[in-house]
Enzyme design. Structure first.
Site, PDB file in Angstrom:
ATOM      1  N   CYS A 118       0.828  -1.204   0.000  1.00  0.00           N
ATOM      2  CA  CYS A 118       0.000   0.000   0.000  1.00  0.00           C
ATOM      3  C   CYS A 118       0.863   1.254   0.000  1.00  0.00           C
ATOM      4  O   CYS A 118       1.369   1.680   1.037  1.00  0.00           O
ATOM      5  CB  CYS A 118      -0.925  -0.019   1.214  1.00  0.00           C
ATOM      6  SG  CYS A 118      -1.894   1.483   1.358  1.00  0.00           S
ATOM      7  N   CYS A 126      -0.461   4.085   2.179  1.00  0.00           N
ATOM      8  CA  CYS A 126      -0.226   3.904   3.614  1.00  0.00           C
ATOM      9  C   CYS A 126       1.244   4.142   3.964  1.00  0.00           C
ATOM     10  O   CYS A 126       1.553   4.768   4.960  1.00  0.00           O
ATOM     11  CB  CYS A 126      -0.571   2.486   4.071  1.00  0.00           C
ATOM     12  SG  CYS A 126      -2.052   1.821   3.352  1.00  0.00           S
ATOM     13  N   ASP A 127       2.148   3.613   3.152  1.00  0.00           N
ATOM     14  CA  ASP A 127       3.561   3.546   3.556  1.00  0.00           C
ATOM     15  C   ASP A 127       4.523   4.396   2.728  1.00  0.00           C
ATOM     16  O   ASP A 127       5.685   4.534   3.097  1.00  0.00           O
ATOM     17  CB  ASP A 127       4.035   2.081   3.506  1.00  0.00           C
ATOM     18  CG  ASP A 127       3.185   1.193   4.404  1.00  0.00           C
ATOM     19  OD1 ASP A 127       2.754   1.682   5.455  1.00  0.00           O
ATOM     20  OD2 ASP A 127       2.939   0.033   4.037  1.00  0.00           O
TER      21      ASP A 127
END
Ligand code: NDP
Length: 314
Positions: free
Chosen positions: A138, A141-142
């Protein structure tokens, strides 16, 4: 029957566009739906960036914002949204049983499955070893953790294209590893990837091993036509190769295809168990769009309502 068992007309499992759309329709039909969100409230759209293709948002909308809107709409009509996982089901009898992760037992006249799908992994040993230490599925997300550093993305579909484009705004260079000599992504996404100056596409290239000391420092790749091996020095390794349906808990009860997608009767959301309906990505490996998931969520609620009428419960 023990007092701790909760009875309900309609249990909805899952909180993506399918689950919330089912909830909106079920709540407005007075079915008093209870929706269990699962592990990722809001589903896959909460880890995406901008959604540009959902009708009704001419300027696009952020995925998490859209899911908040859907949840608010479902709650407005009385949906009881609970932040827990349904861990087990038993579909032997006419009343369907389900258990939450904390062991609460539920007896539901109808169940709408909207459990969606999850990201697939390559299956490399080192992928697991470096999970959350540079390996991710992701970018939204990261990606932030890899600002200013080189990264690799694996895959050739829309997800890989989207992840690469997102990362190209944070990172000086994105290596896109594609196992064939063409992308599967839609034309518009392909054009965007090709236009990004800092995305380098490595055709016919497969990741073999992620290397590093505690954290990712590189990936060993092979050119599958020439068998030539090389190492890319990257700090982040993003896997974007598609998804698999979250249908494990239903495998003893419901018909599935050979890739574990739930099978529904043509033109409806009916599964092989009366009163159990399936919607969204858990039963759709072809379209897999937010709008198609929402459409089948709506169908499932209408099917549940008709079923409850037929068996005389409403
Ligand atoms: P897809 O199944 O479309 O693509 C998966 C990609 O990963 C393919 O290029 C495939 O290669 C590759 N792949 C699969 N397994 C491996 C492996 N073991 N090693 C290397 N590569 C591998 O999945 P997506 O998640 O990209 O997209 C799913 C659906 O969601 C699509 O319908 C897509 O259009 C949609 N989507 C739409 C978005 C948007 O509109 N913004 C964003 C994201 C997804 P190969 O081609 O060789 O099979």
């Amino acid at each position: 029957m023990s007092d701790s068992i909760e009875k309900m007309l309609c249990l909805i499992i899952g909180s993506g566009p399918a689950g919330y759309s089912a909830a909106i329709y079920a709540a407005r039909a007075n079915l008093s739906p209870v929706l269990y969100t699962g592990m990722q409230p809001g589903g896959q759209l909460t880890i995406t960036t901008e959604v540009e293709n959902y009708p009704g948002y001419p300027k696009g909308v952020q995925g998490p914002e859209m899911m908040e809107d859907l949840k608010a709409q479902a709650e407005r009509f009385g949906t009881d949204v609970r932040y827990e996982l349904i861990a087990k089901v038993d579909f032997t009898g006419p009343v369907h049983k389900a258990w939450t992760e904390s062991g609460k037992e539920i007896h539901a006249e109808t169940i709408i499955i909207a459990t969606g799908a999850s990201a697939k992994w390559l299956g490399l040993e080192t992928e697991e070893k470096f999970m959350n230490k540079g390996v991710s599925a992701c970018a939204v997300c990261d990606g932030f953790f890899f600002r200013g550093q080189e990264v690799a993305v694996v895959g050739g579909g829309d997800t890989a294209a989207e992840e690469s484009l997102y990362l190209s705004k944070l990172c000086p260079k994105v290596h896109l590893l594609v196992r064939r000599d063409e992308l599967r992504a839609s034309k518009i996404m392909q054009e965007r990837v090709m236009a990004a100056k800092n995305i380098e596409i490595h055709w016919n290239t497969e990741a073999q091993e992620i290397i590093g000391n505690g954290e990712v420092e590189g990936v060993r790749v092979i050119q599958n036509k020439t068998q030539e091996e090389s190492t890319l020095e990257v700090k982040g390794f993003f896997v974007a190769i598609g998804h698999e349906p979250n249908t494990d808990i239903f495998k003893d009860w419901l018909d599935m295809d050979d890739t574990n997608y739930l099978i529904t009767q043509a033109g409806s959301t009916k599964t092989n168990r009366p009163g159990v309906f399936a919607s969204g990505d858990a039963q759709d490996k072809i379209y897999r769009q937010a709008v198609t998931a929402a459409g089948t969520g709506c169908m499932a609620a209408l099917d549940a309502e008709r079923y409850l009428t037929e068996i005389g419960k409403i």
